[in-house]
Design a protein around this motif. Sequence first.
Motif, mmCIF file in Angstrom:
data_model
loop_
_atom_site.group_PDB
_atom_site.id
_atom_site.type_symbol
_atom_site.label_atom_id
_atom_site.label_comp_id
_atom_site.label_asym_id
_atom_site.label_seq_id
_atom_site.Cartn_x
_atom_site.Cartn_y
_atom_site.Cartn_z
ATOM 1 N N ALA A 107 -3.288 0.406 -3.664
ATOM 2 C CA ALA A 107 -2.986 -0.857 -2.987
ATOM 3 C C ALA A 107 -2.767 -1.941 -4.029
ATOM 4 O O ALA A 107 -3.415 -1.953 -5.079
ATOM 5 C CB ALA A 107 -4.126 -1.251 -2.054
ATOM 6 N N THR A 117 -6.639 0.491 0.257
ATOM 7 C CA THR A 117 -5.909 1.614 0.845
ATOM 8 C C THR A 117 -6.427 2.027 2.216
ATOM 9 O O THR A 117 -5.802 2.856 2.881
ATOM 10 C CB THR A 117 -5.956 2.825 -0.097
ATOM 11 N N ILE A 157 0.871 -1.174 0.000
ATOM 12 C CA ILE A 157 0.000 0.000 0.000
ATOM 13 C C ILE A 157 0.908 1.223 0.000
ATOM 14 O O ILE A 157 1.850 1.303 0.786
ATOM 15 C CB ILE A 157 -0.938 0.037 1.217
#
Length: 431
Positions: free
Chosen positions: A92, A104, A78
């Motif tokens: 992500a 995320t 991430i």
Amino acid sequence: MNAQTPASRTAPGRRTALIVAGAAVIALVVAIGWIIWRPAGAAAPAANGSAAPPTVQNERVDAIVRDAMKADSLKAVIVRVTVDGKVVAMQAYGDSMTGVPATTDMHFRNGAVAFEYVSTLLLEYVDEGKIALDDTVDKWMPSLPEANKVTLRMLTNQTTGYPDFETDPGWTAAYNADPFHEFTFEERLKDAFNRPLQFEPGTNWSYAHTNFMILGHILSMIGGAPLDQLLQKKVLGPMGLTQTAGYTTATVPEPVLHAYSSERRVALGIPPTMPFTEESTFWNPAWGTPIGAAETTTITDMATTAVAVGTGKLLSSKSFHEMTDSKLIGFGTPLPACAGSCFTQVNGYNYGLGVVRSGSWQLQNPLLSGYSATEPYLPSKKMAVAVATTFLPGAFDANGIYDNSSDRLFRQIATELAPDDPPPPLPPKKN
């Protein structure tokens, strides 16, 4: 859990690593159904199933991350990059669990990032005139070794000479036998001072979790409240961190970025030829940070932290420079008593007050229990880079050792986006 130098790797017998000039030092099943406690005033974690923050794609960052996932055997990444408050990358990659994509808004452990919050709290008390950095700790804990010589500054810049409880063989064996155990303050003190001081206070530098453990305890005495409550009221809230909080259990709020590790391989006697990875998400993290500072966070809060710490948002100009200036370059000498954790501070790695300096960048980069996270800030560009990673089995060597991939990934991203002021490069990866 400590801050990692560029080539740090974890290994059996130590939960975190500290490396100098590319030499690796050792670092670091699921628990379910535990009731969590959140400090009064702390923001509630994002509701399960709520929409993640919008993705912001950046082709240059995207290419770097995808290459790193292959090269470093990463399960999930991430990343968030901001420049002068504007998000230029937010995405992500990979899976949290098999078939469950990383997002995320997922929560993960922030380890030594909490040291920045603890140091900020200390300096807020300095700004308020309640204490001075050179106050000795005998005022609060007179029974500590050399308490009339060790200062609050020494606790925060790692120059006390106190042994790291994490390197005590008894502590290591206990952790490997039960990574869900919650080590009390008293247990940690006992394990720390089973051995004599590594050096006279103020004469050398050596990373020790013991220092921040003691500092957090003293700050709770100064503030007259548990440390987690003080941090929430005076640091996390004012910094605008809505998804960062301390917990008394090993909980991670939903949605969770799950972690996996092979670092107990040697301790469990598992042969190198036998495949071995265990979920480490819910190992108890309350060992490397002060009592009340075992926290979880999100990538957005990590980036917000980088900006808040890197600009001294909550501090006077004097305290900000005390925290972030490179004052120890050239200081420190390797000694047998602290082999692996004491070394000469250099431009590529030098310690402020709870903050690591690497070139012009200010950062923390914890590595613990199958999580790697880094949150640096470059003042000249107003650039914050936050990276969190988890690992596939291929990231671990035959002894369960693994690299701090988030640190390496940050340096690659930073070099691409700030080529005129990049962080010092990592030493070559060791096979």
